[in-house]
Scaffold this motif. Structure first.
Motif, PDB file in Angstrom:
ATOM      1  N   LEU B 118       0.829  -1.207   0.000  1.00  0.00           N
ATOM      2  CA  LEU B 118       0.000   0.000   0.000  1.00  0.00           C
ATOM      3  C   LEU B 118       0.866   1.260   0.000  1.00  0.00           C
ATOM      4  CD1 LEU B 118      -2.797  -1.107   2.526  1.00  0.00           C
ATOM      5  CD2 LEU B 118      -2.988  -0.920   0.042  1.00  0.00           C
ATOM      6  N   TYR B 119       1.911   1.240   0.820  1.00  0.00           N
ATOM      7  CA  TYR B 119       2.776   2.419   0.906  1.00  0.00           C
ATOM      8  C   TYR B 119       3.479   2.693  -0.426  1.00  0.00           C
ATOM      9  CZ  TYR B 119       6.268   5.723   2.465  1.00  0.00           C
ATOM     10  OH  TYR B 119       7.044   6.845   2.582  1.00  0.00           O
ATOM     11  N   SER B 135      -4.438   8.781  -1.008  1.00  0.00           N
ATOM     12  CA  SER B 135      -5.175   7.865  -0.136  1.00  0.00           C
ATOM     13  C   SER B 135      -5.776   6.766  -0.999  1.00  0.00           C
ATOM     14  CB  SER B 135      -6.320   8.589   0.587  1.00  0.00           C
ATOM     15  OG  SER B 135      -7.191   7.621   1.171  1.00  0.00           O
ATOM     16  N   LEU B 136      -5.576   5.539  -0.580  1.00  0.00           N
ATOM     17  CA  LEU B 136      -6.061   4.392  -1.357  1.00  0.00           C
ATOM     18  C   LEU B 136      -7.436   3.931  -0.896  1.00  0.00           C
ATOM     19  CD1 LEU B 136      -2.727   2.358  -1.397  1.00  0.00           C
ATOM     20  CD2 LEU B 136      -3.629   3.791  -3.232  1.00  0.00           C
ATOM     21  N   GLN B 137      -8.040   4.653   0.036  1.00  0.00           N
ATOM     22  CA  GLN B 137      -9.262   4.142   0.670  1.00  0.00           C
ATOM     23  C   GLN B 137     -10.493   4.050  -0.233  1.00  0.00           C
ATOM     24  OE1 GLN B 137     -11.657   5.960   4.142  1.00  0.00           O
ATOM     25  NE2 GLN B 137      -9.916   4.973   5.102  1.00  0.00           N
ATOM     26  N   PRO B 138     -10.795   5.014  -1.091  1.00  0.00           N
ATOM     27  CA  PRO B 138     -12.068   4.930  -1.840  1.00  0.00           C
ATOM     28  C   PRO B 138     -12.194   3.645  -2.674  1.00  0.00           C
ATOM     29  CG  PRO B 138     -11.168   7.138  -1.991  1.00  0.00           C
ATOM     30  CD  PRO B 138     -10.100   6.283  -1.374  1.00  0.00           C
ATOM     31  N   LYS B 303      -3.947   6.643   7.256  1.00  0.00           N
ATOM     32  CA  LYS B 303      -2.993   6.660   6.157  1.00  0.00           C
ATOM     33  C   LYS B 303      -1.936   5.614   6.428  1.00  0.00           C
ATOM     34  CE  LYS B 303      -1.672  11.143   6.346  1.00  0.00           C
ATOM     35  NZ  LYS B 303      -1.350  12.541   5.932  1.00  0.00           N
ATOM     36  N   VAL B 304      -1.344   5.096   5.381  1.00  0.00           N
ATOM     37  CA  VAL B 304      -0.226   4.174   5.572  1.00  0.00           C
ATOM     38  C   VAL B 304       1.054   5.008   5.561  1.00  0.00           C
ATOM     39  CG1 VAL B 304       0.935   2.119   4.707  1.00  0.00           C
ATOM     40  CG2 VAL B 304      -1.526   2.399   4.343  1.00  0.00           C
ATOM     41  N   VAL B 305       1.842   4.903   6.611  1.00  0.00           N
ATOM     42  CA  VAL B 305       3.080   5.689   6.700  1.00  0.00           C
ATOM     43  C   VAL B 305       4.265   4.759   6.961  1.00  0.00           C
ATOM     44  CG1 VAL B 305       1.940   7.792   7.491  1.00  0.00           C
ATOM     45  CG2 VAL B 305       2.728   6.120   9.168  1.00  0.00           C
ATOM     46  N   LYS B 306       5.435   5.300   6.754  1.00  0.00           N
ATOM     47  CA  LYS B 306       6.663   4.511   6.965  1.00  0.00           C
ATOM     48  C   LYS B 306       7.500   5.213   8.021  1.00  0.00           C
ATOM     49  CE  LYS B 306      10.400   2.350   4.349  1.00  0.00           C
ATOM     50  NZ  LYS B 306      11.165   2.372   3.081  1.00  0.00           N
ATOM     51  N   GLY B 332      -7.271  -6.018  -2.427  1.00  0.00           N
ATOM     52  CA  GLY B 332      -7.083  -7.052  -3.452  1.00  0.00           C
ATOM     53  C   GLY B 332      -6.986  -6.468  -4.858  1.00  0.00           C
ATOM     54  N   ILE B 333      -7.727  -5.414  -5.113  1.00  0.00           N
ATOM     55  CA  ILE B 333      -7.677  -4.746  -6.423  1.00  0.00           C
ATOM     56  C   ILE B 333      -6.419  -3.888  -6.523  1.00  0.00           C
ATOM     57  CG2 ILE B 333      -8.878  -3.124  -7.966  1.00  0.00           C
ATOM     58  CD1 ILE B 333     -10.322  -5.836  -7.544  1.00  0.00           C
ATOM     59  N   LEU B 334      -6.147  -3.149  -5.461  1.00  0.00           N
ATOM     60  CA  LEU B 334      -4.948  -2.295  -5.456  1.00  0.00           C
ATOM     61  C   LEU B 334      -3.690  -3.131  -5.692  1.00  0.00           C
ATOM     62  CD1 LEU B 334      -6.042  -0.148  -2.393  1.00  0.00           C
ATOM     63  CD2 LEU B 334      -5.861   0.671  -4.758  1.00  0.00           C
ATOM     64  N   LEU B 335      -3.660  -4.306  -5.074  1.00  0.00           N
ATOM     65  CA  LEU B 335      -2.506  -5.196  -5.245  1.00  0.00           C
ATOM     66  C   LEU B 335      -2.334  -5.584  -6.713  1.00  0.00           C
ATOM     67  CD1 LEU B 335      -0.333  -7.141  -4.127  1.00  0.00           C
ATOM     68  CD2 LEU B 335      -2.176  -8.770  -3.628  1.00  0.00           C
ATOM     69  N   ARG B 336      -3.426  -5.944  -7.371  1.00  0.00           N
ATOM     70  CA  ARG B 336      -3.342  -6.314  -8.788  1.00  0.00           C
ATOM     71  C   ARG B 336      -2.773  -5.158  -9.611  1.00  0.00           C
ATOM     72  NH1 ARG B 336      -7.913  -9.077  -6.819  1.00  0.00           N
ATOM     73  NH2 ARG B 336      -8.450 -11.050  -7.833  1.00  0.00           N
TER      74      ARG B 336
END
Lengths: 129, 506, 450
Positions: B118-119, B135-138, B303-306, B332-336
Motif C-alpha cells: 500500500l505504501y 489515499s487508497l481508501q475509496p 494513512k499508511v506511513v513509513k 485485493g484490487i490495489l494489489l493487482r
C-alpha cells in the motif's frame, strides 16, 4: 404533430389543465410531453390532501432511462388522484388527455389560470421547442 | 455463444437432498440451540437457497459464463472504460495466502508485506499524478470523487469560506453532479466550445466567491485534450477554487503529462481502468485520490506511513474528513494494479499511453470516411463518432451497436457524452494489435454499407445472441426482481389450466 | 525488457504513422501545452520480468501472517470462514472477471442472471422483498441506508446504536455531513443497545433507527422492542445483519425491518485485508424505487424468451444527477458472484449447518474461557460467533503472546470504546477446530498467569 384539446389550458412545463368548475381543475401531462418522454414506467404524484404550488415540483414521471419532474400548473389542494397510474402508467402514453389524468386540484388562487396558455398558444409554443 | 435455449435458474435445478458443500463434523460437545437463544430468535422458515450437487453447480455457472463476454473473449472497445487486457499474473499474486488470507485488524507487525504494498503504491501514484499524497481508501471512482469533494469542502470551511458551487462541463459523466449533490454542494454546468474544449467565457462568468471547485476530465469524455488547461487553472485558482481531475482517462497521459503539473489540486484514479484492475462484470474497483499539500490535512484516515523501516497505519489526522470505506480500501484490487505497475515500469507506462493514443487516432482516421467525426482534431486514447449520417437512413446508433454483437464484438459506448447526437465512443486501448483493429474497422465499414443497402438487418440486430432485444419497458413497469418458488409453482399450475399468467410482481 | 501486454511492433507503428501522415507519436501530443509536459522519466522502479514479479511478491506475501498457518480468533466484521473450492473456479472464469458492467444485455445474460440469483438469495436470507445487485461493503451500505431514509429532506436525524460497527458509524458521520443530517448515537447496556436511551433519542425528526444484528459485540439485539420504538414515529427501521447468522437467527424481515444491509464477506469472500468485500442492500417493496445502486430484473425478449436486464435505472445517479441521494454507479459484481456460488454450494441445508457450527464452537469457547480465573465474560446476552472477554493484561500484549503460539487473537475493544479497555472481542467460526480452541484457552491461561 402532437394533439391539444381546445378550450383547455396549458403550462410551459407541458401540463394540461381542464377547468371543472367550482374552483376545481383536472391536471395531466400533454400528448407532446408523453411523446417526448417515451414509454412511461412509473409515476409519482401527490396524495389527496397534499398542497401543491404553481411552478413547483409535485411529482415525477419516469421512462426507462429518464426521470422528469412534474410541475404543478396551479396552486391548491389535491382533492382527487388517479390511482390507476400506480399500476398502469402506460395509460398516460395511450390517452394523455383522458385516462392518463393525474390529479384534481381545488384552487387556492384561481387568478393563476389567467397566466396559463390557451390551446393555440401552447401549440405554437411546442412548435418552437 | 452456445445454445440459445432459455437457461434455467439455479433455483429451478434444486432438488431436496443434493449438496455441493463439505463441512467438518462438529468436534466440540454440542448444546441445544434453544438453550443458547430464546426460541423467538431461532429461524422459523429456512432460506430457500438451492440444493444442487457440485457438478450441477459448476455446469450452471459455466453455462452462465458462456452467456457472457469478457476481454479475453473478444475486442471490447468500450469508450471511457479502458477495457485493456487484464494480466494473469495479477490474479495469481492476489491469491497468495499472504495477501488473500489476512485480516485488517491483525497487528501491524504481522502485516508488513501488505502495508508495504500500500505504501509503495501510494508513493508511486504520487509520482505518476504529480500529487503530494495519495489515499487508497475509496472503493471506486465515484467514491473517490465524493471523498475529494468532501475534502475540498472541509478545506474551504477551515478557511472560513462559504464556497458551495462546483463547476462541471456539459461533457462530464453524470456521476460528477451526483457526487457534488451527495457532498452537499451544488452543480453549475458550463458548455463546451465548437472544438470540444471548455467554453472559457462561460467559465469566467461562472467563477466567483461561491466557487468551490471545477471538475474536469482531461482528456475529456470526447477523447480530446483540453488545450486551454493552463488558462483554466489560472481562472479557477484566481477565483479561489480548487481544480479537480477526474482520472477516468488517465490512460492517455502516463509519463506524458501529470495532473499535478497541469495545475490540478486533487485527482481520483480508476485503477480498474488505467491500471488493469479487472472490471469483474461491474466491480469491485478501486478509486484512490491524490492531492496537493493544501488538501493533505483533510485526507481520509487512516494513512499508511513509513517509520524508518516499519510500515504502520496513522490515525492521528485531526482535520481528516474521517473514513469513507471500511478498512483500508480494496486491497485485493490495489494489489493487482501494483503488480501491473511493476510489470511496466516507467518505460512501459509511457509506451502504454503512446500506443493507446496512436491506436485511437489510427482507428479514427480509418473510420472517418464512413461515420461522422464529432470533432475533427487529433484525439487522445479514444474518439467519438456520430451516427448522424446513418440516422438519416433510419438506423440508430443503438442498432449499429446491436449489429456489432452479431460479429462477436462488444460495442463501443453509445449515447455518451450527451452533447454529441447519436454518438459512439471508441477506445481501442494499447493492448490490441493492429490486426484486431483492422478487422473491427472492416466490420464497422461493412455495417455502414448495410445501413445503406439493407438497413433492416441492422435495425433488427442482433440475430445470433442467446436472446434478442429485451423488453426493458415491461421490466421497469412490472419489476420482477427475484425468483419466488411459491409463486413460480402457482404460475405453473395456472398455466396448466391454460390461463396465461401475467408475470409475477416482486 | 519485453512488454508482453503491448503487441504493437515497430513495423505496425511505422504503418500507422505513415497512414496518419506523421513522423512520430510525439505529434499526436502536440495539443498538450509545452509548459505542462512531463520531462524525463517517472521515478518509479524499473519493470520486473514475470519470474522476478513472482519472487518479489512471494517475498512480500511471506512478511504477512496469514490464515493458512495461523488460527484466527479475530473477527469484528471480517471473518475466516470455509470457502468452497468451486468459488475460486467460477470467479476465475474470465468471461466473468474481465467483463464490464452488463449494459449490453444480449451478451451479458450470464452476469445478469447471476445477479438476479444473488438478489433472490439475499432476499431469502434477510427475509426481505427486494435486494439490489450489491454495494461496496457492509459499512457503506449502512450509510446508504441512512441516506435513503433521509432522502435529502432537511432537519432530519438518524438514531444509531453504539453497538453498530465503529467503522460503519464513522462512515455514516461523513455521509451525514455531506447530506446535512444529524447522527444521534445511543449507548449500550450489557453489550446490547440501551432500549430506554434509544426510546428517548428518537423524535419526530428521526428518519431511521439503525442497529446491528448480531451486533458488534456478537450479541443478538431485541429487534421486537427496537422495531416498536423505530416505527412509533415515522422513521424507518434499519438493520445491519451478518447473512451467515441468518442461517440460525430469525431474519430482520420477520421483525418488520424496512431496510436490511450487511457485509457478505462471510459467504465466500476472502478476507484480503478487508477489501474488496461486498455489501448487500435489501428493502421492503414500498422502497423498491428508492434503493441505491444497480438492480437486475427479469423480462422477455422479442420471441418471448426469458431474459434479464438492468432495470429501474431512472433511480440511478447518472440520471438523477444533481438530485441524486447516492452516487454509487457500480456494484461488487465479482464478489457478489463469489457469494452466490458459496450460497449455492452451501444451499438450504449448508447455510444452516455452517451457522450452527459457528454457534457450537463459540459456545464451547465461551464455556472453556469461563473456567479461566484471570478472564471474565462481561456480557450475558445470547451471541452468534463473537463474544467479549475481559483480559488481565493489555489486549495487545495478550495478542503478542498468542501470536507466538500461531494464534491471531481478538479485537482490542479499547480502540473504540474507552470503557472497554482491556477487553477483547473473540470470534470463533466453523473454521476453528476443537484443538485450536483448546490451544487458545490454554494460551490465554498461561498468558494470564505469566
Amino acid at each position: 404533430m402532437s394533439k391539444v384539446v381546445e378550450n383547455w389550458l396549458y403550462s410551459k412545463e407541458h401540463e394540461w389543465v381542464e377547468v371543472l368548475g367550482e374552483n376545481r381543475v383536472r391536471v395531466g401531462i400533454t400528448d407532446f410531453a408523453q411523446n417526448q418522454l417515451g414509454d412511461l414506467v412509473f409515476v409519482e404524484i401527490p396524495q389527496v390532501g397534499d398542497e401543491v404550488t404553481a411552478d413547483e415540483t409535485m411529482g415525477t414521471v419516469e421512462s426507462v432511462k429518464a426521470v422528469s419532474d412534474l410541475f404543478s400548473p396551479v396552486s391548491g389542494k389535491v382533492v382527487e388522484v388517479n390511482g390507476e397510474l400506480e399500476d398502469s402508467p402506460e395509460v398516460i402514453n395511450s390517452d394523455a388527455y383522458g385516462q392518463g389524468w393525474m390529479i384534481v386540484i381545488e384552487l387556492s388562487n384561481p387568478d393563476e389560470l389567467s397566466g396559463l396558455l390557451t390551446a393555440g398558444q401552447y401549440a405554437a409554443f411546442v412548435e418552437e421547442e | 455463444m452456445g445454445n440459445n435455449k432459455e437457461k434455467e435458474l439455479i433455483f429451478e435445478m434444486s432438488k431436496k437432498g443434493r449438496v455441493a458443500y463439505s463441512l467438518s463434523e462438529c468436534d466440540v460437545p454440542e448444546v441445544a440451540l434453544d438453550s443458547v437463544f430464546p426460541a423467538e430468535y431461532l429461524r422459523q422458515t429456512p432460506a430457500e437457497l438451492p440444493e444442487v450437487s457440485e457438478l450441477d453447480l459448476m455446469r450452471h455457472y459455466t453455462e452462465l459464463s458462456n452467456r457472457n463476454i469478457g476481454i479475453d473473449t473478444t475486442f471490447y472497445p468500450l469508450g471511457s472504460c479502458t477495457m485493456k487486457y487484464n494480466p494473469k499474473i495479477n490474479e495469481d499474486v492476489a491469491r497468495y495466502a499472504g495477501f488473500a488470507k489476512i485480516h485488517p485488524y491483525q497487528a501491524e507487525e504481522t502485516l508488513q508485506g501488505a502495508l508495504q504494498v500500500l505504501y509503495d503504491l501510494q508513493t508511486e501514484l504520487c509520482e505518476i499524478t504529480g500529487m503530494d499524497e495519495v489515499s487508497l481508501q475509496p472503493a471506486a471512482g465515484a467514491q473517490g470523487e465524493w471523498t475529494a469533494l468532501m475534502m475540498i469542502r472541509a478545506y474551504h470551511e477551515s478557511r472560513g469560506e462559504n464556497r458551495t458551487q462546483v463547476i462541471v462541463p456539459d461533457t462530464a459523466h453524470g456521476t460528477n453532479p451526483a457526487s457534488v449533490a451527495v457532498a452537499g454542494l451544488e452543480t453549475v454546468t458550463i458548455s463546451s466550445d465548437d472544438q470540444g474544449n471548455v467554453n472559457l467565457d462561460e467559465l469566467r462568468k461562472a467563477v466567483g466567491p461561491k466557487t468551490a471547485a471545477l471538475m474536469l476530465t482531461n482528456p475529456s469524455t470526447l477523447g480530446l485534450f483540453e488545450e486551454n488547461i493552463v488558462e483554466i487553472a489560472k481562472i479557477v485558482h484566481e477565483a479561489g477554487g480548487m481544480l479537480y481531475y477526474d482520472g477516468a482517462n488517465t490512460n492517455a497521459i502516463l509519463g506524458i503529462t501529470r495532473p499535478g503539473d497541469m495545475g490540478f489540486d486533487v485527482v481520483h484514479l480508476n485503477m480498474h481502468k488505467t491500471f488493469t484492475g479487472p472490471h469483474g462484470g461491474g466491480g469491485p474497483g478501486a478509486g484512490p485520490i491524490g492531492c496537493k499539500k493544501e488538501l493533505v490535512p483533510f485526507l481520509p484516515r487512516p494513512k499508511v506511513v513509513k517509520d524508518g523501516e516499519t510500515y504502520r497505519l496513522d490515525y492521528d489526522i485531526p482535520q481528516s474528513i474521517g473514513r469513507v470505506k471500511a478498512y483500508y480500501g480494496n486491497f485485493g484490487i490495489l494489489l493487482r494494479t501494483f503488480v501491473y505497475i511493476r510489470a511496466n515500469g516507467p518505460v512501459g507506462l509511457r509506451r502504454v499511453s503512446e500506443e493507446a493514443v496512436l491506436n485511437a487516432n489510427y482507428m479514427m482516421r480509418k473510420l472517418a470516411p464512413y461515420y461522422d467525426l464529432a470533432y475533427d482534431r487529433v484525439c487522445k486514447h479514444e474518439f467519438v463518432l456520430s451516427g448522424r449520417r446513418q440516422k438519416k437512413l433510419g438506423v440508430r446508433t443503438l442498432d449499429i451497436a446491436k449489429r456489432l454483437l452479431d460479429f462477436g464484438y462488444h460495442p463501443p459506448t453509445i449515447y455518451f457524452p450527451l452533447i454529441v447526437d447519436e454518438c459512439m465512443m471508441i477506445e481501442p486501448t494499447e493492448t490490441e494489435s493492429k490486426e484486431t483493429m483492422d478487422k473491427f474497422i472492416d466490420v464497422l465499414i461493412e455495417i455502414a454499407k448495410e445501413v445503406e443497402e439493407n438497413p433492416a438487418i441492422v435495425q433488427e440486430a442482433p440475430h445470433t445472441t442467446v436472446v434478442s432485444r429485451l423488453d426493458e419497458v415491461t421490466a421497469a413497469r412490472k419489476p420482477v426482481l427475484r425468483y419466488r418458488k411459491a409463486l413460480q409453482e402457482q404460475a405453473a399450475l395456472q398455466e396448466e389450466g391454460s390461463k396465461v399468467n401475467e408475470g409475477v410482481n416482486v | 525488457m519485453n512488454y508482453r501486454y503491448l503487441p504493437t511492433t515497430p513495423e505496425d507503428k511505422a504503418e500507422m504513422l505513415s497512414f496518419l501522415g506523421i513522423e512520430s507519436v510525439e505529434e499526436l501530443f502536440a495539443d498538450i501545452p509545452e509548459s505542462v509536459r512531463f520531462k524525463g522519466s517517472l521515478q518509479i522502479p524499473a519493470a520486473l520480468s514475470e519470474p522476478d514479479t513472482v519472487r518479489h511478491f512471494t517475498k512480500l506475501a511471506r512478511k504477512n501472517v496469514d490464515a493458512s498457518e495461523y488460527a484466527y480468533f479475530l473477527g469484528a466484521g471480517i471473518y475466516d470462514h470455509y470457502i468452497p473450492s468451486t468459488v475460486n473456479h467460477v470467479i476465475s472464469r474470465s468471461e466473468f472477471y474481465t467483463a464490464y458492467t452488463p449494459y449490453q444485455p444480449e451478451i451479458s445474460q450470464g452476469e445478469l442472471q447471476a445477479i438476479f440469483e444473488f438478489q433472490t438469495m439475499i432476499c431469502e436470507l434477510s427475509g426481505m422483498e427486494v435486494a439490489n445487485s450489491s454495494m461496496y461493503d457492509g459499512a457503506t451500505a449502512f450509510a446508504e441506508a441512512a441516506n435513503l431514509a433521509v432522502g435529502g429532506a432537511s432537519g432530519k436525524n438518524v438514531v444509531v446504536s453504539k453497538a453498530v460497527h465503529p467503522e460503519a458509524r464513522e462512515i455514516l458521520q461523513v455521509n451525514a455531513k455531506g447530506q446535512g443530517y444529524e447522527v444521534i448515537e445511543v449507548d449500550c447496556k450489557g453489550g446490547v443497545t440501551d432500549l430506554a436511551a434509544l426510546e428517548s433519542a428518537v423524535n419526530e425528526n428521526t428518519a431511521a433507527v439503525m442497529v446491528q444484528y448480531p451486533n458488534f459485540f456478537g450479541a443478538v439485539e431485541d429487534l421486537v422492542s427496537i422495531e416498536k420504538i423505530a416505527h412509533k414515529q415515522k422513521g424507518l427501521f434499519v438493520v445491519s445483519s451478518n447473512p451467515l447468522a441468518l442461517g440460525v437467527l430469525q431474519p430482520p424481515g420477520a421483525y418488520n425491518a424496512d431496510i436490511v444491509v450487511g457485509e457478505v464477506q462471510p459467504l465466500g469472500i476472502q478476507m484480503q485485508l478487508g477489501g474488496p468485500s461486498c455489501g448487500y442492500f435489501a428493502v421492503k417493496e414500498k422502497l423498491m424505487r428508492k434503493i441505491p445502486g444497480r438492480i437486475v430484473g427479469q423480462t422477455t425478449d422479442q420471441e418471448g424468451k426469458r431474459g434479464f436486464v438492468l432495470t429501474l435505472q431512472a433511480r440511478e445517479q447518472h440520471i438523477r444527477r444533481e438530485k441524486a441521494t447516492s452516487n454509487i454507479c457500480s456494484n461488487q459484481a465479482l464478489n457478489a458472484l463469489a457469494a452466490s456460488v458459496a450460497m449455492s454450494a452451501l444451499g438450504k441445508t449448508g447455510v444452516q449447518e455452517m451457522a450452527r457450527l459457528n454457534v457450537q464452537k463459540t459456545q464451547y469457547a465461551i464455556r472453556e474461557i469461563a473456567k479461566l480465573a484471570d478472564y471474565s465474560l462481561v456480557h450475558h446476552n445470547p451471541v452468534f460467533n463473537e463474544f467479549v472477554v475481559k483480559a488481565p493484561k493489555a489486549v495487545a500484549e495478550v495478542n503478542r503472546e498468542l501470536l507466538k503460539r500461531k494464534i491471531v487473537g481478538g479485537y482490542d475493544l479499547g480502540c473504540d470504546y474507552p470503557e472497554l479497555a482491556g477487553h477483547m472481542l473473540l470470534a470463533v467460526t466453523e473454521a476453528r477446530t476443537k484443538e485450536e480452541i483448546d490451544a487458545l484457552v490454554q494460551g490465554l491461561e498461561e498468558i494470564g498467569r505469566g
